[in-house]
Design an enzyme around this catalytic site. Structure first.
Site, PDB file in Angstrom:
ATOM      1  N   GLY A 131       0.811  -1.204   0.000  1.00 17.84           N
ATOM      2  CA  GLY A 131       0.000   0.000   0.000  1.00 17.84           C
ATOM      3  C   GLY A 131       0.849   1.260   0.000  1.00 17.84           C
ATOM      4  N   MET A 132       1.932   1.231   0.760  1.00 19.64           N
ATOM      5  CA  MET A 132       2.731   2.440   0.925  1.00 19.64           C
ATOM      6  C   MET A 132       3.851   2.538  -0.107  1.00 19.64           C
ATOM      7  SD  MET A 132       4.522   3.915   4.380  1.00 19.64           S
ATOM      8  CE  MET A 132       5.908   2.838   4.599  1.00 19.64           C
TER       9      MET A 132
ATOM     10  N   ASP B 172       9.510  -5.614   6.917  1.00 17.72           N
ATOM     11  CA  ASP B 172       8.416  -4.646   6.884  1.00 17.72           C
ATOM     12  C   ASP B 172       8.085  -4.053   8.253  1.00 17.72           C
ATOM     13  OD1 ASP B 172       6.439  -3.020   6.017  1.00 17.72           O
ATOM     14  OD2 ASP B 172       5.435  -4.526   4.794  1.00 17.72           O
TER      15      ASP B 172
ATOM     16  N   VAL C 268      17.405  -9.588   0.148  1.00 15.38           N
ATOM     17  CA  VAL C 268      17.273 -10.884   0.818  1.00 15.38           C
ATOM     18  C   VAL C 268      16.810 -11.931  -0.181  1.00 15.38           C
ATOM     19  CG1 VAL C 268      16.043 -12.131   2.631  1.00 15.38           C
ATOM     20  CG2 VAL C 268      16.660  -9.742   2.966  1.00 15.38           C
TER      21      VAL C 268
ATOM     22  N   VAL D 221       8.889  -2.283  -3.708  1.00 13.66           N
ATOM     23  CA  VAL D 221      10.271  -2.714  -3.491  1.00 13.66           C
ATOM     24  C   VAL D 221      10.845  -3.199  -4.822  1.00 13.66           C
ATOM     25  CG1 VAL D 221      11.802  -4.258  -2.201  1.00 13.66           C
ATOM     26  CG2 VAL D 221       9.735  -3.370  -1.115  1.00 13.66           C
TER      27      VAL D 221
ATOM     28  N   ASP E 261       2.966  -5.653  12.782  1.00 14.30           N
ATOM     29  CA  ASP E 261       2.433  -6.286  11.555  1.00 14.30           C
ATOM     30  C   ASP E 261       3.156  -7.606  11.282  1.00 14.30           C
ATOM     31  OD1 ASP E 261       0.759  -6.588   9.398  1.00 14.30           O
ATOM     32  OD2 ASP E 261       1.877  -5.260   8.064  1.00 14.30           O
TER      33      ASP E 261
ATOM     34  N   LYS F 143      13.292   0.350  -1.466  1.00 11.34           N
ATOM     35  CA  LYS F 143      11.873   0.582  -1.179  1.00 11.34           C
ATOM     36  C   LYS F 143      11.560   2.041  -1.484  1.00 11.34           C
ATOM     37  CE  LYS F 143       8.228  -0.251   2.170  1.00 11.34           C
ATOM     38  NZ  LYS F 143       7.876  -0.907   3.419  1.00 11.34           N
TER      39      LYS F 143
ATOM     40  N   LYS G 121       3.449 -11.290  10.471  1.00 16.41           N
ATOM     41  CA  LYS G 121       2.621 -12.277   9.769  1.00 16.41           C
ATOM     42  C   LYS G 121       3.567 -13.091   8.884  1.00 16.41           C
ATOM     43  CE  LYS G 121       1.473  -8.823   6.277  1.00 16.41           C
ATOM     44  NZ  LYS G 121       0.438  -8.135   5.555  1.00 16.41           N
TER      45      LYS G 121
ATOM     46  N   ASN H 214       5.575 -11.493   6.172  1.00 12.86           N
ATOM     47  CA  ASN H 214       6.626 -10.541   6.534  1.00 12.86           C
ATOM     48  C   ASN H 214       7.844 -11.227   7.134  1.00 12.86           C
ATOM     49  OD1 ASN H 214       5.368  -8.305   5.575  1.00 12.86           O
ATOM     50  ND2 ASN H 214       4.487  -7.665   7.521  1.00 12.86           N
TER      51      ASN H 214
END
Lengths: 240, 353
Positions: free
Chosen positions: B34-35, B163, B104, B38, B145, B53, B147, B150
């Site tokens: 959303g923001m 993230d 990575v 990458v 965040d 990013k 998950k 990530n």
């Protein structure tokens, strides 16, 4: 990067009272849709190459002659979906007529589902998201980008921007794996330029291509809403 | 006509940012959120590939720029092998902010788990995730965040938590021990009450409510519990095809820890799941932060104890259970002793005859 505002929609221009403008508009629609239409006929209807060419040609001729394009109402969905619905009805009708002739029947075209008594398509809706639509959309995107690349090539040819297009062609247009894509330094050596110039030229070419794609897109969409929705789908993000 | 590959690339490159004047050259797009977006880029100065990013065009405003800079600074402060190092922060000619970080390679945790890992391997990966998260907590940073998407697992088993874009700073309250205090002077960029950041399925209830004041290290403990749930069952909490009653029922674990309605206990999905492990998962997922592990270290400790065949704090064991675990943990010496006893008995009987 702003949306190009100057290019008028050819989708709307096909209903112009001016015959010349109508012809130009049709030419633009055919340029953008010829390949998707051809491929759709070829693979969806399993037509041989020549047959698919004939059907594609016949479809655009019928669309002009019977005013299908002019009858498009932007309020009822995307132009692409409407055109696909028209095409489906047209090819189905042609196939039925061909089948009937082979059986020795007459050449009277019986109205199809989705066509009116004159064999002209009603407001057929093909839901977005079906494979049929996705394939047609993919080909449409390919055609649109190909048109934009050709326009960019023509614009750069014989000017000081020719080198920018040549770099763009080497770096972005040629098929490379991530591992064998040349580095800017390789391109700089190949074109006898500083690396910073390679960066500048590539950025210019990409920005110009984007502008050209959006110009072409504006031409073949009928409303601001449709244009924005297609731009989002095509470029993956809302351009601003 | 353009090939599929060329078309895909052109669709990407028309979105690519202008890197004129920077030391980077773009090579491809890796991910889009959303923001930001990458990219893989080549750092010409250091002759290495990096991940770049960049704020997405449609998200470019002063607030997002500030957020990306803060994210870069947050990561730069957290020097830990489990957190991707940031190399550089900069601004593009169009004013968009970017930062460069280590590129990575590896698989995302969700892809890795679907590829089939043994239970012990999965738990070891989770323990490795706990390390950088606990480290961040010790430095006053809550991820918010966490998950599977990530977390990256490298080819040599290295685990990286990615993230940190919505991380929360609690500079006044280091929380490694699990104690939490409201900061005396909240940072100027603190998230406003009612603001919801994170990913719903992995989000602690207090975070989902936007109760910012209650979000602390235990919210990350919840997310780690949710990741454990995913690793055990293949589903995010609340997302599995649970029995109809589980959608309205509040399930209460062995230590009376209630989890949110709709979360089916893992054994409903994986019947042979060891109960102590399920208890660890449900304790981390407790509805109330006070009923969860006080910190990531405590969760990691229980996971480690389970792996070692020891008792875990989340699961009260009866005498029989303890005996069974003891037998399972010391199987070889017990078998040797038994074999010795049997042999002596046989010898004794033979001698009598």
């Amino acid at each position: 990067m702003a949306f190009p505002e100057t290019h008028r929609s050819v989708v709307l221009a096909v209903r112009s009272p001016d015959a010349q403008e109508r012809a130009r508009a049709l030419e633009a629609v055919v340029a953008a849709y010829w390949r998707p239409v051809y491929r759709h006929v070829r693979f969806r209807w399993r037509a041989r190459e020549e047959e698919a060419e004939d059907l594609a040609q016949g479809f655009f001729a019928a669309a002009l002659e019977k005013g299908w394009l002019a009858r498009y109402d932007p309020a009822r969905g995307r132009f692409r979906s409407y055109l696909l619905a028209c095409l489906e009805a047209y090819v189905a009708n042609e196939k039925r007529a061909e089948h009937r002739l082979k059986r020795g029947g007459g050449a009277v075209i019986v109205p199809l589902e989705g066509t009116d008594a004159d064999g002209e398509p009603r407001e057929l809706q093909i839901a977005d998201g079906t494979d049929l639509e996705a394939e047609f959309q993919h080909e449409w995107a390919r055609g649109l980008f190909a048109l934009a690349v050709a326009a960019l090539r023509a614009r750069c040819a014989g000017t000081s921007r020719a080198v920018a297009f040549a770099l763009f062609e080497r770096y972005d247009l040629e098929d490379h794996d991530a591992s064998d894509r040349p580095r800017y330094a390789d391109l700089a050596a190949e074109f006898a330029l500083p690396v910073t110039q390679v960066t500048n030229h590539l950025h210019w070419a990409r920005r110009e291509l984007r502008t050209t794609v959006l110009e072409k897109l504006r031409e073949i969409t009928a409303s601001e809403e449709e244009f924005r929705a297609e731009a989002r789908a095509l470029l993956g993000a809302e351009p601003s | 006509m353009l090939s599929d590959g060329a078309l895909d690339r052109l669709r990407q490159v028309t979105q690519w940012p202008d890197l004129t004047g920077t030391r980077y050259e773009l090579r491809g797009e890796v991910a889009r959120g959303g923001m930001g977006v990458v990219y893989v880029a080549r750092d010409r100065e250091l002759e290495r590939d990096v991940a770049l990013k960049v704020i997405a065009v449609e998200a470019a405003d002063a607030e997002t720029a500030g957020r990306l800079r803060r994210e870069a600074r947050t990561i730069a402060r957290l020097e830990h092998p489990g957190i991707v190092p940031v190399h550089d922060v900069g601004e593009l000619p169009d004013g968009r902010v970017f930062y460069a970080m280590k590129l990575v390679s590896g698989k995302r945790l969700d892809e890795l788990v679907q590829g089939g890992l043994s239970l012990r391997e999965r738990l070891r990966v989770l323990l490795r995730i706990c390390e950088p998260v606990a480290f961040a907590h010790a430095h006053g940073v809550i991820h918010r965040d966490l998950k599977p998407e990530n977390v990256m697992v490298g080819p040599f088993g290295e685990v990286l938590v990615m993230d940190w874009g919505v991380a929360k700073h609690r500079p006044e309250a280091p929380v490694a021990s699990g104690e939490t205090h409201a900061p005396a002077n909240p940072a100027p960029h603190a998230t406003a009450h009612g603001t919801i950041v994170g990913t719903p399925a992995y989000m602690a209830p207090e975070q989902a409510r936007g109760d910012v004041e209650r979000v602390d290290a235990r919210s990350d403990v919840y997310a780690l519990g949710a990741i454990l749930y995913f690793m055990l069952t293949g589903h995010a909490p609340g997302r599995p095809p649970a029995s109809p009653e589980a959608t309205t029922r509040t399930w209460v674990g062995p230590r009376h820890t209630a989890v949110a309605p709709g979360i089916a206990p893992p054994h409903e999905l994986v019947p042979d799941l060891p109960r102590p492990l399920e208890a660890i998962c449900l304790k981390a997922l407790a509805l109330e932060p006070e009923q969860r592990y006080a910190g990531v270290a405590e969760l990691a400790s229980d996971l480690g104890r389970f792996l070692e065949g020891e008792s875990v704090s989340a699961y009260p064991e009866g005498l029989l259970g303890r005996a069974r675990r003891f037998a399972s943990r010391h199987r070889t010496p017990i078998l040797l002793v038994l074999a010795y006893v049997v042999m002596r008995v046989v010898l004794l009987l033979v001698a009598r005859v």
